[in-house]
Design an enzyme around this catalytic site. Structure first.
Site, mmCIF file in Angstrom:
data_model
loop_
_atom_site.group_PDB
_atom_site.id
_atom_site.type_symbol
_atom_site.label_atom_id
_atom_site.label_comp_id
_atom_site.label_asym_id
_atom_site.label_seq_id
_atom_site.Cartn_x
_atom_site.Cartn_y
_atom_site.Cartn_z
ATOM 1 N N CYS A 1 31.271 51.645 45.334
ATOM 2 C CA CYS A 1 32.144 50.575 44.842
ATOM 3 C C CYS A 1 33.272 50.300 45.839
ATOM 4 C CB CYS A 1 32.732 50.962 43.484
ATOM 5 S SG CYS A 1 33.995 49.815 42.904
ATOM 6 N N CYS B 1 36.820 50.960 44.443
ATOM 7 C CA CYS B 1 37.166 52.390 44.413
ATOM 8 C C CYS B 1 37.587 52.847 45.810
ATOM 9 C CB CYS B 1 35.981 53.224 43.929
ATOM 10 S SG CYS B 1 35.745 53.185 42.137
ATOM 11 N N ASP C 1 43.688 39.231 47.598
ATOM 12 C CA ASP C 1 42.269 38.897 47.698
ATOM 13 C C ASP C 1 41.945 38.530 49.147
ATOM 14 O OD1 ASP C 1 39.993 37.810 45.392
ATOM 15 O OD2 ASP C 1 39.722 37.210 47.489
ATOM 16 N N HIS D 1 37.369 53.740 37.667
ATOM 17 C CA HIS D 1 36.228 52.821 37.801
ATOM 18 C C HIS D 1 35.718 52.413 36.417
ATOM 19 C CE1 HIS D 1 32.777 50.855 39.650
ATOM 20 N NE2 HIS D 1 32.045 51.394 38.682
ATOM 21 N N ASN E 1 36.457 37.683 35.535
ATOM 22 C CA ASN E 1 35.074 37.228 35.444
ATOM 23 C C ASN E 1 34.189 38.393 34.998
ATOM 24 O OD1 ASN E 1 35.790 34.662 36.472
ATOM 25 N ND2 ASN E 1 35.763 35.482 38.564
ATOM 26 N N THR F 1 31.406 39.148 40.939
ATOM 27 C CA THR F 1 30.698 39.584 42.155
ATOM 28 C C THR F 1 31.010 41.028 42.524
ATOM 29 O OG1 THR F 1 32.435 38.712 43.603
ATOM 30 C CG2 THR F 1 30.588 37.248 43.120
ATOM 31 N N HIS G 1 33.852 46.232 39.529
ATOM 32 C CA HIS G 1 34.964 47.110 39.174
ATOM 33 C C HIS G 1 35.991 46.169 38.551
ATOM 34 C CE1 HIS G 1 37.840 50.605 40.380
ATOM 35 N NE2 HIS G 1 38.579 49.704 39.735
ATOM 36 N N HIS H 1 38.608 43.727 37.386
ATOM 37 C CA HIS H 1 39.758 43.164 38.106
ATOM 38 C C HIS H 1 40.203 41.889 37.413
ATOM 39 C CE1 HIS H 1 36.037 41.692 39.986
ATOM 40 N NE2 HIS H 1 36.664 40.546 40.165
ATOM 41 N N HIS I 1 42.248 38.443 38.389
ATOM 42 C CA HIS I 1 42.806 37.594 39.440
ATOM 43 C C HIS I 1 44.147 37.048 38.942
ATOM 44 C CE1 HIS I 1 38.850 36.926 41.641
ATOM 45 N NE2 HIS I 1 38.403 37.310 40.464
HETATM 46 P P1 5GP Z 1 34.886 38.233 41.251
HETATM 47 O O1 5GP Z 1 34.033 37.166 41.853
HETATM 48 O O2 5GP Z 1 34.075 39.509 41.044
HETATM 49 O O3 5GP Z 1 35.657 37.833 40.052
HETATM 50 O O4 5GP Z 1 36.005 38.537 42.330
HETATM 51 C C1 5GP Z 1 35.858 39.407 43.394
HETATM 52 C C2 5GP Z 1 36.945 39.061 44.388
HETATM 53 O O5 5GP Z 1 37.083 40.151 45.292
HETATM 54 C C3 5GP Z 1 36.657 37.827 45.233
HETATM 55 O O6 5GP Z 1 37.696 36.867 45.030
HETATM 56 C C4 5GP Z 1 36.626 38.354 46.662
HETATM 57 O O7 5GP Z 1 37.227 37.477 47.586
HETATM 58 C C5 5GP Z 1 37.379 39.666 46.564
HETATM 59 N N1 5GP Z 1 36.932 40.696 47.482
HETATM 60 C C6 5GP Z 1 35.656 41.105 47.698
HETATM 61 N N2 5GP Z 1 35.623 42.126 48.581
HETATM 62 C C7 5GP Z 1 36.922 42.364 48.922
HETATM 63 C C8 5GP Z 1 37.537 43.313 49.806
HETATM 64 O O8 5GP Z 1 36.886 44.147 50.447
HETATM 65 N N3 5GP Z 1 38.886 43.260 49.901
HETATM 66 C C9 5GP Z 1 39.644 42.368 49.188
HETATM 67 N N4 5GP Z 1 40.956 42.407 49.370
HETATM 68 N N5 5GP Z 1 39.085 41.457 48.351
HETATM 69 C C10 5GP Z 1 37.748 41.466 48.228
HETATM 70 ZN ZN ZN Z 2 35.036 51.137 41.379
#
Ligand code: 5GP
Ligand code: ZN
Length: 115
Positions: free
Chosen positions: A5, A8, A31, A47, A88, A96, A99, A101, A103
């Protein structure tokens, strides 16, 4: 902790992130691909895959995330104009990274409904 992950790994400081908020349960970091002038991800250090995977014992973690968001928004001065908090969940939610989160999106007006 889940070995594969990416979030993590950020919690454990195995990979770099711009961390802007931290307490005993939560971190907030920028982000990688911001969609708003302020785009911070608030995550539990534990996690948990998503809101859909929360257990009864996780309520203090969820409260800490939301309070952290509120404190941080006041600290950086986006509270007055308002902001958006999004989590999401799964395929239809557009998740995507698996874990949990939230925004924090601020610094501009956000339209509704989302796409
Ligand atoms: P989701 O689409 O799961 O709601 O949001 C995942 C978010 O994580 C995306 O906005 C993406 O830009 C961000 N993200 C993915 N990998 C990384 C990373 O390694 N570092 C940071 N800072 N953000 C990440
Ligand atoms: Zn995790």
């Amino acid at each position: 902790m889940s070995d594969d992950c990416i979030f993590c790994k950020i919690v454990n400081k195995d990979i770099n992130a711009s961390i802007v908020y931290e307490d005993d349960k939560v971190i907030g970091f920028k982000d990688l691909h911001p969609v708003s002038p302020t785009h911070i991800l608030f995550i539990p250090k534990k996690h948990i895959k998503s809101i859909d995977h929360l257990e009864e014992g996780d309520s203090a973690i969820v409260a800490a995330i939301l309070l952290g968001i509120s404190k941080y928004a006041k600290q950086i001065g986006i509270s007055e104009n308002g902001y958006r908090v999004v989590s999401n969940i799964g395929k239809y939610g557009g998740q995507t990274v698996f874990h949990l989160h939230f925004h924090l999106l601020g610094g501009r007006a956000h339209s509704w409904p989302p796409g």
